[in-house]
Design a protein around this motif. Structure first.
Motif, PDB file in Angstrom:
ATOM      1  N   UNK A 147       2.254   1.753  -3.482  1.00 45.97           N
ATOM      2  CA  UNK A 147       1.187   2.243  -4.362  1.00 45.97           C
ATOM      3  C   UNK A 147       0.927   3.729  -4.100  1.00 45.97           C
ATOM      4  N   UNK A 148       0.925   4.114  -2.823  1.00 47.89           N
ATOM      5  CA  UNK A 148       0.627   5.502  -2.470  1.00 47.89           C
ATOM      6  C   UNK A 148       1.693   6.466  -2.973  1.00 47.89           C
ATOM      7  N   UNK A 149       2.952   6.031  -2.998  1.00 47.05           N
ATOM      8  CA  UNK A 149       3.997   6.928  -3.491  1.00 47.05           C
ATOM      9  C   UNK A 149       4.161   6.800  -5.013  1.00 47.05           C
ATOM     10  N   UNK A 150       3.412   5.873  -5.612  1.00 43.84           N
ATOM     11  CA  UNK A 150       3.433   5.723  -7.072  1.00 43.84           C
ATOM     12  C   UNK A 150       4.741   5.137  -7.581  1.00 43.84           C
ATOM     13  N   UNK A 151       5.287   4.153  -6.838  1.00 44.50           N
ATOM     14  CA  UNK A 151       6.579   3.573  -7.218  1.00 44.50           C
ATOM     15  C   UNK A 151       6.395   2.096  -7.551  1.00 44.50           C
ATOM     16  N   UNK A 152       6.391   1.753  -8.865  1.00 47.11           N
ATOM     17  CA  UNK A 152       6.103   0.370  -9.279  1.00 47.11           C
ATOM     18  C   UNK A 152       7.304  -0.572  -9.223  1.00 47.11           C
ATOM     19  N   UNK A 153       8.416  -0.167  -8.613  1.00 46.78           N
ATOM     20  CA  UNK A 153       9.609  -1.018  -8.543  1.00 46.78           C
ATOM     21  C   UNK A 153       9.238  -2.416  -8.027  1.00 46.78           C
ATOM     22  N   UNK A 154       9.587  -3.479  -8.823  1.00 48.36           N
ATOM     23  CA  UNK A 154       9.214  -4.838  -8.381  1.00 48.36           C
ATOM     24  C   UNK A 154       9.802  -5.229  -7.023  1.00 48.36           C
ATOM     25  N   UNK A 168      -1.583   5.667   3.868  1.00 53.30           N
ATOM     26  CA  UNK A 168      -0.469   4.706   3.921  1.00 53.30           C
ATOM     27  C   UNK A 168       0.565   5.099   4.973  1.00 53.30           C
ATOM     28  N   UNK A 169       0.747   6.403   5.169  1.00 51.11           N
ATOM     29  CA  UNK A 169       1.796   6.855   6.092  1.00 51.11           C
ATOM     30  C   UNK A 169       1.262   7.150   7.484  1.00 51.11           C
ATOM     31  N   UNK A 207       9.509  10.541  -3.554  1.00 53.70           N
ATOM     32  CA  UNK A 207       9.721  10.732  -5.007  1.00 53.70           C
ATOM     33  C   UNK A 207      11.223  10.708  -5.321  1.00 53.70           C
ATOM     34  N   UNK A 245      -4.296   9.204  -0.378  1.00 56.61           N
ATOM     35  CA  UNK A 245      -3.768   7.838  -0.365  1.00 56.61           C
ATOM     36  C   UNK A 245      -2.491   7.772   0.479  1.00 56.61           C
ATOM     37  N   UNK A 246      -1.625   8.772   0.309  1.00 51.61           N
ATOM     38  CA  UNK A 246      -0.389   8.805   1.094  1.00 51.61           C
ATOM     39  C   UNK A 246      -0.684   9.034   2.583  1.00 51.61           C
ATOM     40  N   UNK A 273      20.947   1.749  -1.442  1.00 47.33           N
ATOM     41  CA  UNK A 273      20.832   3.140  -1.001  1.00 47.33           C
ATOM     42  C   UNK A 273      21.407   3.260   0.406  1.00 47.33           C
ATOM     43  N   UNK A 281       9.586  -3.736  -4.311  1.00 43.27           N
ATOM     44  CA  UNK A 281       8.598  -3.505  -3.252  1.00 43.27           C
ATOM     45  C   UNK A 281       7.161  -3.712  -3.715  1.00 43.27           C
ATOM     46  N   UNK A 322       6.374  12.688   1.249  1.00 38.71           N
ATOM     47  CA  UNK A 322       6.037  12.144  -0.079  1.00 38.71           C
ATOM     48  C   UNK A 322       7.066  12.636  -1.101  1.00 38.71           C
ATOM     49  N   UNK A 326      -3.880  11.345  -4.542  1.00 43.47           N
ATOM     50  CA  UNK A 326      -2.654  10.681  -4.087  1.00 43.47           C
ATOM     51  C   UNK A 326      -2.273  11.136  -2.675  1.00 43.47           C
ATOM     52  N   UNK A 380      12.416   7.232  -5.146  1.00 41.84           N
ATOM     53  CA  UNK A 380      12.010   6.541  -6.381  1.00 41.84           C
ATOM     54  C   UNK A 380      13.024   6.828  -7.490  1.00 41.84           C
ATOM     55  N   UNK A 429       6.623  13.036 -11.832  1.00 34.75           N
ATOM     56  CA  UNK A 429       5.533  12.586 -10.968  1.00 34.75           C
ATOM     57  C   UNK A 429       4.386  13.572 -11.115  1.00 34.75           C
ATOM     58  N   UNK A 466       0.824  -1.218   0.000  1.00 37.56           N
ATOM     59  CA  UNK A 466       0.000   0.000   0.000  1.00 37.56           C
ATOM     60  C   UNK A 466       0.853   1.260   0.000  1.00 37.56           C
ATOM     61  N   UNK A 467       1.969   1.214   0.705  1.00 39.01           N
ATOM     62  CA  UNK A 467       2.856   2.377   0.744  1.00 39.01           C
ATOM     63  C   UNK A 467       3.458   2.611  -0.646  1.00 39.01           C
ATOM     64  N   UNK A 520      12.454   3.093   0.374  1.00 35.47           N
ATOM     65  CA  UNK A 520      13.325   3.816   1.308  1.00 35.47           C
ATOM     66  C   UNK A 520      12.628   4.607   2.425  1.00 35.47           C
ATOM     67  N   UNK A 521      11.468   5.195   2.147  1.00 39.40           N
ATOM     68  CA  UNK A 521      10.877   6.050   3.182  1.00 39.40           C
ATOM     69  C   UNK A 521       9.733   5.364   3.925  1.00 39.40           C
ATOM     70  N   UNK A 544       8.430   5.941   7.553  1.00 42.93           N
ATOM     71  CA  UNK A 544       7.606   7.091   7.926  1.00 42.93           C
ATOM     72  C   UNK A 544       6.223   6.649   8.398  1.00 42.93           C
ATOM     73  N   UNK A 545       5.832   5.426   8.027  1.00 42.57           N
ATOM     74  CA  UNK A 545       4.490   4.968   8.414  1.00 42.57           C
ATOM     75  C   UNK A 545       4.434   4.495   9.866  1.00 42.57           C
TER      76      UNK A 545
END
Lengths: 156, 144
Positions: free
Chosen positions: A42-49, B34-35, B66, B30-31, B81, A51, B62, B27, B69, B21, A39-40, A69-70, A73-74
């Motif tokens: 998806x929320x940041x819009x990062x489709x990297x496989x 999620x957060x 980005x 949504x964030x 990283x 995660x 957020x 969004x 990402x 982005x 869900x995180x 990486x972030x 924060x959740x």
């Protein structure tokens, strides 16, 4: 210790700074769920496989999904109780500085402790602003430090 | 995702592939979910305007996501990283594209690790750098 009434020109005293710097939060603990990572991401819009896709992530050196990486924060409830009222109702995030030591995986049990590293004030566009720098240390169930986050909170 | 980048392939001054982005209020909600950061300045226009803002603004965290990402796309699955740092200098509003960019500033070996430092940033449609930062990644070598 008595604290002087706040004035528009200045809020913090040296005594208040000394009281606050070094204070730590209670430890907060979170069990990392795979669904929360998905869900995180998806929320940041990062489709990297790494995660998003368990099947693809199994073929990587981590052998499965890791958190982006972030993600930490959740974590909730990681805040240091100040010994005085900040008396500014508005908050802005000034910036963050992450250092990473170990990947975070589903099933990890992460414990976070935040510590106040600095407290200062400055006048700016939004009037008098208080800057609080906290360093949060995240450890996993093996007592390894997985990450630290240094965050600047602006109260105005 | 691009192909794996190796330490040997990197040179100082090299640009990271830019990442566009397009955050929306949706969004940000949504964030928030999620957060767990439900501060109303990120989705409630009236609340934001009551807090000396023109309207809702992106969560700082957020924006650092980005930038994360950008860097993790570039470093590939074999990159690690080590550090991700940024400052939220300017506010960014939903409904306008924001471009994550970066360039390599230093390539070096330290304690047996093959490292690269990058300057990273988010640019708004006016070309202003709202979120300057830096990142350090460890990259694999082609040999050994």
């Amino acid at each position: 210790m008595s604290t002087p009434a706040p004035t528009p020109e200045s809020f913090l005293t040296e005594a208040m700074r000394q009281q606050a710097i070094g204070l730590e939060s209670e430890p907060a603990t979170m069990e990392v769920e795979k669904g929360a990572i998905l869900r995180f991401a998806e929320a940041i819009g990062d489709p990297n496989p790494q995660w998003n896709d368990e099947a693809a992530a199994r073929k990587t050196r981590h052998g499965g999904i890791i958190a982006p990486p972030t993600f930490l924060r959740s974590m909730r409830g990681v805040s240091v109780q100040l010994p005085f009222d900040l008396s500014f109702s508005r908050r802005l995030d000034g910036g963050s500085d992450w250092e990473y030591f170990q990947p975070v995986r589903p099933g990890d049990r992460i414990t976070a402790v935040a510590r106040i590293a600095d407290l200062s004030e400055r006048s700016g566009r939004l009037g008098l602003m208080v800057f609080m720098i906290t360093v949060t240390t995240y450890r996993n169930q093996f007592d390894e430090v997985v990450a630290t986050q240094t965050n600047t909170l602006i109260a105005y | 995702m691009a192909e794996q980048v190796y330490w040997e392939d990197v040179s100082e001054g090299m640009e990271l592939p830019a990442l566009v982005k397009e955050p929306t209020t949706r969004q940000l909600v949504q964030y928030a979910g999620a957060s767990g950061d439900f501060y109303e300045i990120h989705y409630d226009k009236d609340f934001a305007q009551g807090n000396m803002l023109d309207g809702p603004i992106l969560h700082g965290a957020l924006k650092s996501a980005f930038l994360g990402h950008l860097v993790t796309d570039w470093m590939g699955p074999l990159g690690t990283l080590k550090r991700l740092q940024c400052q939220y200098r300017g506010m960014d509003a939903p409904g306008q594209p924001i471009t994550a960019k970066g360039s390599v500033t230093r390539k070096y070996e330290e304690n047996g690790q093959y490292l690269v430092d990058c300057d990273i940033r988010l640019e708004n449609p006016q070309g202003q750098n709202t979120t300057p930062g830096t990142a350090t990644v460890m990259l694999p070598r082609r040999q050994g």
